[in-house]
Design an enzyme around this catalytic site. Structure first.
Site, PDB file in Angstrom:
ATOM      1  N   HIS A  37       0.599  -1.591   0.112  1.00 15.06           N
ATOM      2  CA  HIS A  37      -0.155   0.020  -0.201  1.00 15.06           C
ATOM      3  C   HIS A  37       0.827   1.382   0.149  1.00 15.06           C
ATOM      4  O   HIS A  37       2.363   0.662   0.506  1.00 15.06           O
ATOM      5  CB  HIS A  37      -0.970   0.322   1.627  1.00 15.06           C
ATOM      6  N   GLU A 119       2.132  -0.862   4.578  1.00 13.30           N
ATOM      7  CA  GLU A 119       2.508   0.627   3.496  1.00 13.30           C
ATOM      8  C   GLU A 119       3.569   1.240   3.644  1.00 13.30           C
ATOM      9  O   GLU A 119       4.655   1.104   4.417  1.00 13.30           O
ATOM     10  CB  GLU A 119       1.396   1.131   5.243  1.00 13.30           C
ATOM     11  N   HIS A 158      -2.187  -2.749  -3.465  1.00 11.48           N
ATOM     12  CA  HIS A 158      -3.562  -3.435  -2.992  1.00 11.48           C
ATOM     13  C   HIS A 158      -4.626  -2.521  -4.504  1.00 11.48           C
ATOM     14  O   HIS A 158      -6.064  -2.606  -4.459  1.00 11.48           O
ATOM     15  CB  HIS A 158      -3.901  -1.463  -2.215  1.00 11.48           C
ATOM     16  N   ASP A 168      -3.077   2.203  -5.240  1.00  8.44           N
ATOM     17  CA  ASP A 168      -1.810   2.053  -4.274  1.00  8.44           C
ATOM     18  C   ASP A 168      -1.478   0.985  -4.620  1.00  8.44           C
ATOM     19  O   ASP A 168      -1.752  -0.173  -4.691  1.00  8.44           O
ATOM     20  CB  ASP A 168      -1.804   2.713  -2.885  1.00  8.44           C
TER      21      ASP A 168
END
Length: 184
Positions: A37, A119, A158, A168
């Site tokens: 992400h 992330e 994602h 993303d």
């Protein structure tokens, strides 16, 4: 720094910021997908405590106009990789982080149930840093070694598990650069 996952499924020697936005997996051994992400808070800005605050339910809605829209979200990821390569862990890998939302991979829905979410501090359009790619590759290698159902073929973005809803890690993410470094 070389990563090591301890018996509680936390990384040793990285910053831990436990998130309340997680729960038990139905099957703790069913870890078979890695989802990449990106996030920046406020959008397009890097640094600051805001991602950690969002993932722990402490984001001040008055801190930025955008925060009024998102401060009540109940979201988390297993880890965040900052622009300088620092790794922060929010959820142990054997727990279900709330990162994928409505999602599907290889015909299976609810990707949170069987995935790890990482992330990257970034945006869809700005290049990620060499330090982030290095940390992501090192983290990925240790995850692949620890969780045998994960594989290079079961790493995705994602945007691919929630098409039309998410974008993303975006066009700025260099998949070839990232995955070529996994063969070491």
């Amino acid at each position: 720094m070389n990563f090591r996952i301890n018996d509680q499924h936390w990384l040793d020697k990285v910053k831990r910021v436990p998130s309340p936005f997680c729960d038990r997996r139905q099957d703790e051994t069913d870890i078979s997908l890695l989802v990449i992400h990106n996030i920046s808070l406020p959008p397009g800005q890097f640094g600051g405590p805001y991602i950690e605050q969002l993932f722990t339910g402490q984001l001040d809605p008055d801190g930025h106009p955008y925060f009024r829209e998102i401060h009540q979200l109940r979201v988390s990821a297993h880890c965040l990789i900052r622009r300088d390569g620092e790794v922060i862990q929010f959820v142990p890998f054997n727990a279900r982080a709330w990162h994928a939302g409505v999602s599907e991979f290889a015909g299976r829905e609810k990707c949170n149930d069987f995935s790890i979410g990482i992330e990257l501090e970034g945006t869809d359009t700005l290049p990620y840093t060499p330090e982030q790619y290095d940390a992501l590759r090192r983290l990925t290698r240790i995850l692949l070694a620890r969780y045998p159902q994960l594989s290079r073929a079961r790493i995705t973005g994602h945007e691919f598990i929630a098409p039309g809803r998410k974008t993303d890690p975006g066009l700025a993410f260099d998949w070839r650069c990232y995955k070529s470094g996994l063969s070491d």
